[in-house]
Structures are given as C-alpha cells and as structure tokens.
Write an enzyme that holds these catalytic residues in place. Structure first.
Site, mmCIF file in Angstrom:
data_model
loop_
_atom_site.group_PDB
_atom_site.id
_atom_site.type_symbol
_atom_site.label_atom_id
_atom_site.label_comp_id
_atom_site.label_asym_id
_atom_site.label_seq_id
_atom_site.Cartn_x
_atom_site.Cartn_y
_atom_site.Cartn_z
ATOM 1 N N SER A 263 0.795 -1.323 0.060
ATOM 2 C CA SER A 263 0.056 -0.199 -0.112
ATOM 3 C C SER A 263 1.035 1.198 -0.144
ATOM 4 C CB SER A 263 -0.915 -0.018 1.335
ATOM 5 O OG SER A 263 -1.374 1.122 1.467
ATOM 6 N N HIS B 257 -1.213 -1.307 -4.043
ATOM 7 C CA HIS B 257 -2.709 -1.216 -3.553
ATOM 8 C C HIS B 257 -2.761 0.452 -3.182
ATOM 9 C CE1 HIS B 257 -6.007 -2.142 -0.767
ATOM 10 N NE2 HIS B 257 -5.671 -1.138 -0.011
ATOM 11 N N ASP C 214 -5.042 3.749 -1.582
ATOM 12 C CA ASP C 214 -6.089 3.938 -0.691
ATOM 13 C C ASP C 214 -6.590 5.246 -1.117
ATOM 14 O OD1 ASP C 214 -5.890 1.602 1.086
ATOM 15 O OD2 ASP C 214 -3.809 2.201 1.546
ATOM 16 N N MET D 167 -9.103 8.014 0.047
ATOM 17 C CA MET D 167 -9.888 8.454 1.312
ATOM 18 C C MET D 167 -10.438 9.821 1.001
ATOM 19 S SD MET D 167 -7.570 7.101 4.313
ATOM 20 C CE MET D 167 -6.631 5.585 4.050
ATOM 21 N N HIS E 236 -8.649 0.638 -3.679
ATOM 22 C CA HIS E 236 -9.633 0.542 -2.341
ATOM 23 C C HIS E 236 -10.128 1.875 -2.126
ATOM 24 C CE1 HIS E 236 -9.433 -0.374 2.214
ATOM 25 N NE2 HIS E 236 -10.676 -0.352 1.548
ATOM 26 N N MET F 4 -12.144 3.906 0.048
ATOM 27 C CA MET F 4 -12.834 4.659 1.435
ATOM 28 C C MET F 4 -13.505 5.741 1.158
ATOM 29 S SD MET F 4 -9.603 3.084 3.548
ATOM 30 C CE MET F 4 -8.614 3.243 1.871
ATOM 31 N N MET G 214 -11.010 -5.984 6.157
ATOM 32 C CA MET G 214 -10.089 -4.958 6.976
ATOM 33 C C MET G 214 -9.823 -5.484 8.506
ATOM 34 S SD MET G 214 -9.479 -2.364 5.018
ATOM 35 C CE MET G 214 -8.730 -1.517 6.073
ATOM 36 N N GLY H 214 -8.422 4.227 7.489
ATOM 37 C CA GLY H 214 -8.319 5.530 7.624
ATOM 38 C C GLY H 214 -6.823 5.858 7.813
ATOM 39 N N PHE H 215 -6.016 5.006 8.220
ATOM 40 C CA PHE H 215 -4.560 5.345 8.610
ATOM 41 C C PHE H 215 -3.797 4.125 8.365
ATOM 42 C CE2 PHE H 215 -7.221 8.317 11.070
ATOM 43 C CZ PHE H 215 -6.735 9.362 10.552
ATOM 44 N N GLY H 216 -2.610 4.444 7.917
ATOM 45 C CA GLY H 216 -1.506 3.229 7.925
ATOM 46 C C GLY H 216 -1.036 3.081 9.337
ATOM 47 N N GLY H 217 -0.277 1.854 9.679
ATOM 48 C CA GLY H 217 0.313 1.836 10.855
ATOM 49 C C GLY H 217 -0.295 1.401 12.174
ATOM 50 N N ASP I 92 -6.412 -6.468 4.804
ATOM 51 C CA ASP I 92 -5.519 -5.216 4.903
ATOM 52 C C ASP I 92 -5.759 -4.523 6.193
ATOM 53 O OD1 ASP I 92 -4.850 -2.489 4.114
ATOM 54 O OD2 ASP I 92 -6.638 -2.238 3.001
ATOM 55 N N GLY I 93 -4.322 -4.213 6.528
ATOM 56 C CA GLY I 93 -4.408 -3.443 7.966
ATOM 57 C C GLY I 93 -3.404 -4.252 8.970
ATOM 58 N N GLY I 94 -2.200 -3.760 9.252
ATOM 59 C CA GLY I 94 -1.185 -4.287 10.354
ATOM 60 C C GLY I 94 -0.854 -5.551 9.983
ATOM 61 N N GLY J 44 1.448 -1.745 4.143
ATOM 62 C CA GLY J 44 1.838 -0.553 3.954
ATOM 63 C C GLY J 44 3.292 -0.273 4.832
ATOM 64 N N SER J 45 2.712 -0.035 5.950
ATOM 65 C CA SER J 45 4.085 0.471 6.832
ATOM 66 C C SER J 45 5.052 -0.627 7.004
ATOM 67 C CB SER J 45 3.576 0.841 8.305
ATOM 68 O OG SER J 45 2.698 -0.167 8.896
HETATM 69 C C1 DX5 Z 1 -6.059 1.424 5.899
HETATM 70 C C2 DX5 Z 1 -5.657 1.269 4.513
HETATM 71 C C3 DX5 Z 1 -4.683 0.567 4.469
HETATM 72 C C4 DX5 Z 1 -3.236 0.849 4.876
HETATM 73 C C5 DX5 Z 1 -2.383 -0.233 5.483
HETATM 74 O O1 DX5 Z 1 -7.143 2.183 5.933
HETATM 75 O O2 DX5 Z 1 -6.661 0.730 4.043
HETATM 76 O O3 DX5 Z 1 -4.402 -0.106 2.940
HETATM 77 O O4 DX5 Z 1 -2.438 1.460 4.171
HETATM 78 O O5 DX5 Z 1 -1.448 0.103 6.066
HETATM 79 P P1 DX5 Z 1 -0.608 -0.897 7.263
HETATM 80 O O6 DX5 Z 1 -0.065 -1.889 6.499
HETATM 81 O O7 DX5 Z 1 0.363 0.014 7.698
HETATM 82 O O8 DX5 Z 1 -1.823 -1.204 8.335
HETATM 83 ZN ZN ZN Z 2 -6.355 -0.170 1.846
#
Ligand code: DX5
Ligand code: ZN
Length: 230
Positions: free
Chosen positions: A8, A33, A35, A37, A66, A68, A137, A142-145, A176-178, A198-199
């Site tokens: 991502s 990927h 994102d 938003m 994706h 959102m 999800m 909303g946010f990475g990390g 997707d996520g963490g 992502g992160s």
């Molecule tokens: C969160 C996004 C994810 C995000 C994942 O709202 O949909 O795609 O970038 O980031 P990580 O892998 O850091 O959770």
């Molecule tokens: Zn995503």
C-alpha cells in the site's frame, strides 16, 4: 491459488511514488494497493483519479484501488478510466451493492467488496457469487500503521467459507491492515491470498527487501497439498 503481495503506497513518500512502486516491483510485489480516502467515510484524505492516472503510467503491476469514500458509485468511471485494474467498495456505504459490483465489472474492472472490522460477514452473502475478491479490513480504515485486530483471522475463514458456499472458489480473500512478517503466515493459513502491507514495507529501510521477505513468509505458509491449496 497462490498468495499475492499488494504493497500500500499510503505509507510511501508521496513525493516519490514512482520510486516506491519501482522498489516493490523489484521485490516481487504482485499488485499496487492504492488507498482512496475522502475525509467523510474515513477521517483522512488521500488521493484521487488524477494521481491514479499518473501511477498507471509508471506501474508495471495492476493497480488495486480501495475506495474508502461515501459515494463510490459517483467515481467508479473516473477510477476505471484512470487505470484501476481492481476496484473495491465498502459494503457499509452501499444500499445497492449488487448493482455497484456489476457496474464495476461493466467498466472492465475487477470488482471487490470490503468489510470493516465491525461489519458481519453476512453482509456479503448475497453478492459472494458476483465478486472477484473480498477484502477483510483488519484495522479500522483511515490510516496506515495501526495494530492488526486478531479477530480478523477467523473472519478471513468465515469469508472464505461464504465464497465457497456461493460456488466462488476462485475469488481470493484479501486482507488489509497491520499485516507484517509476523502475522502473514497466520492470515495465509486462515485463507487470505492477497496481503496488503503499507508500513511493514514502506517504513522499513529497504522496501524492496521487505516485500521479498513478506512474500517468502506468506508463500511458506501456503498449504502444500495442491488440490486444496488456494
Ligand atoms: C487503511 C488502508 C490500508 C493501509 C494499510 O485504511 O486501507 O491499506 O495502508 O497500512 P498498514 O499495512 O500500515 O496497516
Ligand atoms: Zn487499503
């Protein structure tokens, strides 16, 4: 079905997205990927069709977009024109989900549906036969990390079972996520076949290597008996 890695770019340097994409492509990523938003459905604002169009010019891999946003129907054509290969939409904002899924396909794009952590799997039951993939999800979007929500692992199993019940064995479950190298094997064992990260990729000192290592960890977790492997 093999396992695919979808870095991502949300966690990449937005001033150097071309370099970020090139690095993960060298590392063996399968999808990019993206994102999107809108500051309404989620409390963050990211990118729109113009940026997707520019990414499409430099990316060799398919773009997994994706959405959102509160009104995805209004923007499907713009993202399809911009070069999305896959578009996923959140079930939470769509009273006519079945129509939206078919509208995405009619644009020549692969349709997917997304479930927030609090959304029950039954929300996709009646479109399970019509989608190309389902995105689970594993954080609140909303946010990475953010930290992986452990309950997501059993949700992947439930979604896999729902797709199988609908006769849609080919459609992969995306998560997707963490996601990182420590939980990737568990989610693959649960049935996830597209891993967004992502992160774990872009906050590492070497995104190319992080992609390669994540993919290796995911592939090692695949079941070995081929007929059942997906
Ligand atoms: C969160 C996004 C994810 C995000 C994942 O709202 O949909 O795609 O970038 O980031 P990580 O892998 O850091 O959770
Ligand atoms: Zn995503």
């Amino acid at each position: 079905m093999n396992v695919q890695i979808a870095p991502s770019i949300l966690s990449a340097d937005f001033a150097a997205l071309g370099d970020a994409i090139a690095a993960v492509e060298r590392g063996g990523a399968d999808l990019i990927h993206v994102d999107v938003m809108d500051g309404h459905f989620v409390p963050n604002i990211t990118i729109g069709p113009a940026v997707v169009r520019s990414l499409k010019r430099v990316a060799r891999l398919p773009l997994d977009v994706h959405l959102m946003i509160t009104d995805p129907d209004r923007y499907l054509e713009a993202f399809a024109d911009a070069g999305a290969a896959m578009i996923s939409v959140h079930v939470e904002v769509l009273p006519h989900l079945h129509r939206t899924v078919h509208a995405i396909r009619a644009l020549g794009v692969s349709p997917g549906v997304v479930l927030n952590p609090s959304t029950p799997v039954m929300a996709i039951e009646h479109v399970a036969e019509a989608v190309d993939f389902v995105l689970v999800m594993s954080v609140n979007p909303g946010f990475g990390g953010q930290a992986f929500i452990p309950r997501s692992e059993s949700k992947v199993r439930e979604v896999r079972a729902a797709l199988d019940r609908a006769g849609n064995r080919k459609a992969p479950v995306e998560i997707d996520g963490g996601i990182d190298i420590s939980n990737a094997p568990r989610v693959v064992a649960a049935g996830a076949r597209i891993l967004v990260a992502g992160s774990a990729v872009f906050h590492s000192s070497d995104p190319e290597r992080a992609t390669r290592e994540l993919k290796a960890a995911a592939v090692r977790a695949l079941p070995t008996s081929t007929p059942a492997a997906r």
